[in-house]
Structures are given as C-alpha cells and as structure tokens.
Write a protein that holds these residues in place. Structure first.
Motif, PDB file in Angstrom:
ATOM      1  N   UNK A 431       0.848  -1.189   0.000  1.00 34.86           N
ATOM      2  CA  UNK A 431       0.000   0.000   0.000  1.00 34.86           C
ATOM      3  C   UNK A 431       0.882   1.236   0.000  1.00 34.86           C
ATOM      4  N   UNK A 432       0.514   2.204  -0.821  1.00 35.53           N
ATOM      5  CA  UNK A 432       1.240   3.474  -0.874  1.00 35.53           C
ATOM      6  C   UNK A 432       0.258   4.598  -0.609  1.00 35.53           C
ATOM      7  N   UNK A 433       0.540   5.391   0.411  1.00 28.78           N
ATOM      8  CA  UNK A 433      -0.309   6.528   0.775  1.00 28.78           C
ATOM      9  C   UNK A 433       0.306   7.802   0.216  1.00 28.78           C
ATOM     10  N   UNK A 434      -0.467   8.540  -0.585  1.00 30.15           N
ATOM     11  CA  UNK A 434      -0.032   9.826  -1.112  1.00 30.15           C
ATOM     12  C   UNK A 434      -0.727  10.920  -0.304  1.00 30.15           C
ATOM     13  N   UNK A 435       0.070  11.795   0.293  1.00 33.10           N
ATOM     14  CA  UNK A 435      -0.504  12.811   1.161  1.00 33.10           C
ATOM     15  C   UNK A 435       0.232  14.129   1.007  1.00 33.10           C
ATOM     16  N   UNK A 436      -0.473  15.203   1.297  1.00 36.89           N
ATOM     17  CA  UNK A 436       0.183  16.489   1.429  1.00 36.89           C
ATOM     18  C   UNK A 436       0.736  16.645   2.832  1.00 36.89           C
ATOM     19  N   UNK A 437       1.537  17.690   3.025  1.00 40.15           N
ATOM     20  CA  UNK A 437       2.104  17.901   4.348  1.00 40.15           C
ATOM     21  C   UNK A 437       1.026  18.283   5.359  1.00 40.15           C
ATOM     22  N   UNK A 438       0.010  19.033   4.924  1.00 37.55           N
ATOM     23  CA  UNK A 438      -1.054  19.406   5.844  1.00 37.55           C
ATOM     24  C   UNK A 438      -1.839  18.224   6.343  1.00 37.55           C
ATOM     25  N   UNK A 439      -2.189  17.328   5.463  1.00 37.62           N
ATOM     26  CA  UNK A 439      -2.936  16.142   5.858  1.00 37.62           C
ATOM     27  C   UNK A 439      -2.130  15.249   6.776  1.00 37.62           C
TER      28      UNK A 439
END
Length: 545
Positions: A431-439
């Motif tokens: 699993x790969x989670x793509x996130x912004x720094x805020x999230x």
C-alpha cells in the motif's frame, strides 16, 4: 445459525461475548480504536477469546478510517471502539467520513449506567451528537437488549452503507444471559429489486438512438458484478467512459475506452457537451463537486438505490443490480457512432491536460515517477489536497478499490489511516499513501500505529509547506495570500522518531532511487519530497476548469 448447543442448555455468555459473537458471524477480524477504562476492556477481552484482534490507534478519528477501509476491502463490517465523552467526540470526523463515503461500520462507546444520573463529568448526549452521521443507534443497558444488535449491524451494511452507533454500559457488557437466547447469524442484506420491464424498455430505446453516448462510472461499481457489467457494456457500445475518483478502476485505465476522470467541468467538458446521452453507472451524487449540472443531454441513471438529493433529473432511472442492468441493456446493442480514432484522440487530450511542467520537483514529476515505480499490485490511498490531481491522473488502476480516496467527506488526514486499514485487511498487496504535508500533520502519530501493527506501506509526502489547494483558491479570488503557509517540517525525521524508515528528497536526481528504496522496505517507510507548488493553479484550471 445459532450458538452451538453442545455446551449445554445452561451455557451463558456475558454481554461482551454475545456482542463479539455477532461480529464474528459477520467476518470481523479486527477492532480499531482507542480504549477507555470501562466497557472497552470487556469487549477487548471477549474479542481476544474469539480470535478478533484489537488494533490500538493513536486517534479515534483515524481508527474510524481504518475500520472503514477494512469494511470496504473485505465487504464486511468495520468496528470502531472508543471511550465515552472525549474519545467519541474525537472520532466524529472519521465517522462522518464513513457515512459520506458509504462504508458500513459500527461505532461502540460506553455510556453511564442508568443509576448514575447524577454524573456530569464527560457527559453529553452522545447519540444526538452522532445522529447526523449515523444510520441508527442502540443503547445496551442489559444483555436483554442484545437481540437488537444483529438488526443494527445489518442496517450498517444495508445500501447505502454507513455507520451505526452502539452505546453500551457495564451492566450490558458484564451481566450474563443464556447463550441459546441470542441468535447469531451472518449479515442479512435485502436483495436488489428487479428492474421494471417498462423502464428497461425506455432505457434501451434511449441507448439505441444515441450516437454520441458517454458513460460516467461511480463508486457503486465496487459492488459485486458491477464492474464486469460496465466492461461488457462498454465493449459492446464502443463509447467513451469516464470515472469519478471513487469509481476509478471499474474500467481499467489501460482500456482504450476509458478516457479518464470526470470532474464536471474541466478536461472532459467538450466530450460531455457533445454527448447526446449520458449514462451514469453507479454514480452517487455525494461524489460530485458542489456545482450545477451543466450538460443538456438526457441522463440515463443506473443505481443500486435512489437518492434524496441529485444534481439532475434523469430521463430514465433503473434502480437495482448494476451488473444485471448492464446485461439487459447490452443485449443486442449495436456500437455507437464513436470512432476508434476519436476515442484515442480524446484519451490523449485528457492525459495531456493533466501535465503541468516546471522546474525542480513538480507535483507532476513526483506523481509520474512514483506511479511508474510502484510495486507490483500496489494499492494506493490518496489524501485530500492539490496533490490528488496529478496522483489520480497518473495512477493506472486495473480494478475497483485499487484506489481508496474520500470524496463524500473529502477529508484531510485520510490517506495514512486508510493505508493502515488496507494493509491489515489485505496484506498480500503493498500500500502506498499519497498525502500532502497538511494532511499528514493532522495524523502523523499514526505512523507509530503502522510500525506497531507491522504494516507493509509507504507514505509519499508532497511537502510544499502550505495548504496548497486552498491557497490556489485564494489566488483565484484575487485575495492577498494570508494564512496558507506552514513553517517548514522534516517528515523524514518525524517518521524515524516513530520507528519508520524516513527519507528526504529535494533534488529531481534523487527522487527515483529514494522511492525505490522506500518501496522495497520490509516495514513502514516514508519519503518526504520537497515539491514546488507553483504549477498547481494551472493544473487545477486545466483539469477542473
């Protein structure tokens, strides 16, 4: 089925044991949460006896998202356990996410005993607080109330799926009742209705006369048989198909008839406005942006259930099994007027609109590189934020649920908790989670949960020290930039502090090797990538209009 009578007629169960038996009958393998010192302890002990693990999260909201991910991927019930008062209140965002993203979970929290009416500490009307984001509720003051638990859990799994609330007390969980008095059976789901012959005929007529039809596939394509029905229909009709974010993978992105994502007003606008029939296939209006429907073609709506609010009034609506509807409508259907070269050109146009070039590590470069290097059969989770535009555009999904993304609530702090739930529910897939720094900052402590639970997952952080999407909208309105920028953060060090492998990238030449190293890690890994957000405004205009 009922409890095994071989234990004797006088066999008894505590309320907690009876509750856990209902979970076991519905295939529950894990309970997620942050416990308190009262009923949580009884439920955790009973779950252990039944072979159901308890996963200790760091926050209740994240635990709810983990439970929802497990429910989504196992097609069963998710379970969230909190303590009363602040524990339950802290979980509300995750419960709202499950409600609006159509995930069946049960939320369990303890309440005060009836004879404790004098208590004010940590006390408020918990059921009323959850009422807008749950489908139903039950309070268990004694084991005699437990027979009503089964129907409550069935309600969570009834279409449209969503959370239910169970408030328990010490007397309800610790007192005993005869095992034979509590029926335990697998979930009972009402069959989907048959499609009326006149509605099928009207739909078939619309389709037969359409020369430029377009199909929009939505989140209901995750239902059994729905995706295959869409694939057969698209092959027969030879028409362009778009998908919502949550419908991505219903028709593989590699299929020449899959054009890309439907955002109601951007890259797909020309095709939609030239259509003479729009077929919404499993589209839930909860997925659509809050803007008016802008297309004049008649709409044929295929859905598993009706909606209280919708963006359009369909010319014909078929409510029931999507796969069965597709089979009925595809019988004898000739190909549309779309030509192969038109479909190829439209798909190329959609792909080109997603590219936003710039210097350094752009969001486009990061998304393209990561998606190209992903491990085989990787599932991705995507947080809310500007980074979702390139990630969703460049990830090739082959099947439903290859991507998990929140579009009903569209909440930040979604990708990491959901990745944990996905990794535990289906450990056969990385699993790969793509996130912004805020999230990520809203849920970074869940990196410790991933380590403790021994999850195989990678977190890719689009680190631009800003709330990028809202900053873009601020600029679009001509407002001075204020309140959008974070102080710089090094998430690789944060990850290392929680026991993850942590890598940091600031130069394009370092990107590929860092991603490959993280993807190859045995346990949780994080790649903190410094990106230039300056291309986001153009990308947003190009894709959303």
């Amino acid at each position: 089925m009922t409890h095994d009578s071989s234990a004797g007629a006088d066999a008894s169960l505590s309320g907690a044991q009876a509750l856990v038996a209902q979970f076991a009958a519905r295939g529950v393998k894990r309970i997620y949460g942050v416990p308190g010192g009262d009923c949580s302890l009884d439920i955790i002990a009973a779950a252990h006896e039944a072979g159901i693990a308890f996963v200790l999260a760091r926050t209740e909201s994240a635990a709810a998202m983990m439970a929802a991910a497990e429910a989504e991927l196992t097609d069963s019930l998710g379970v969230l356990l909190t303590t009363r008062g602040p524990g339950l209140a802290n979980g509300v965002n995750g419960v709202a996410c499950a409600m609006l993203d159509r995930c069946g979970i049960v939320v369990i929290s303890d309440g005060y005993e009836n004879e404790q009416a004098f208590v004010s500490h940590q006390r408020f009307d918990q059921q009323r607080m959850l009422e807008p984001v749950t489908k139903g509720a039950l309070r268990v003051d004694s084991p005699q109330a437990l027979p009503a638990v089964g129907p409550l859990l069935d309600l969570a799994l009834a279409r449209p799926r969503g959370p239910v609330y169970l408030e328990v007390t010490g007397q309800g969980m610790r007192n005993k009742v005869p095992a034979s008095s509590l029926p335990v059976q697998p979930a009972r789901q009402a069959p989907l209705p048959a499609h009326p012959a006149d509605a099928v005929a009207a739909a078939s007529k619309l389709m037969a006369h359409a020369r430029r039809p377009v199909v929009i596939a939505g989140l209901q394509t995750r239902e059994a048989g729905a995706a295959q029905g869409l694939r057969d229909l698209a092959a027969a009709w030879q028409c362009p198909v778009f998908s919502t974010y949550m419908g991505k993978g219903a028709l593989p992105d590699a299929d020449p008839r899959m054009m890309g994502l439907f955002m109601a007003g951007g890259a797909e606008d020309e095709a939609m406005k030239s259509a003479d029939l729009i077929v919404t296939y499993g589209l839930d209006p909860i997925e659509l942006l809050p803007k008016p429907w802008r297309y004049g073609a008649p709409v044929l709506e295929l859905s598993t259930h009706p909606f209280g609010r919708n963006h359009f009034t369909p010319a014909v609506a078929l409510v029931g099994d999507l796969g069965a509807a597709a089979a009925q409508l595809g019988e004898g259907l000739g190909r549309s007027g779309w030509q192969a070269d038109e479909l190829k050109a439209l798909k190329s146009h959609m792909q080109a609109r997603a590219v936003a070039e710039g210097a350094g590590i752009t969001p486009t470069l990061l998304a393209q590189t990561a998606c190209r290097l992903l491990p085989q059969r990787a599932r991705i989770t995507v947080d809310a934020g500007a980074h979702m535009l390139p990630v969703m555009a460049f990830f090739d999904a082959a099947a439903p649920r290859d991507v998990l993304i929140s579009r009903g609530l569209a909440t930040m702090a979604y990708a990491l908790p959901t990745a944990i739930g996905a990794a535990l529910a289906d450990p056969s897939r990385p699993v790969v989670a793509f996130t912004g720094d805020g999230g990520l900052m809203m849920c970074a402590s869940e990196l410790a949960t991933a380590v403790q639970a021994v999850c195989k997952l990678t977190v890719v952080v689009f680190n631009d020290s800003a709330i990028a999407m809202i900053g873009v909208k601020q600029g679009q309105r001509g407002l001075e930039r204020r309140g959008m920028d974070y102080s710089p953060s090094d998430f690789s060090l944060v990850a290392q502090g929680y026991g993850c492998q942590g890598l940091r990238v600031s130069e394009p030449a370092e990107l590929g090797a860092a991603l490959q190293r993280a993807f190859a890690a045995d346990g949780p890994a994080l790649v903190d990538v410094i990106v230039d957000p300056s291309t986001y405004p153009a990308q947003l205009r190009s894709l959303r209009g």
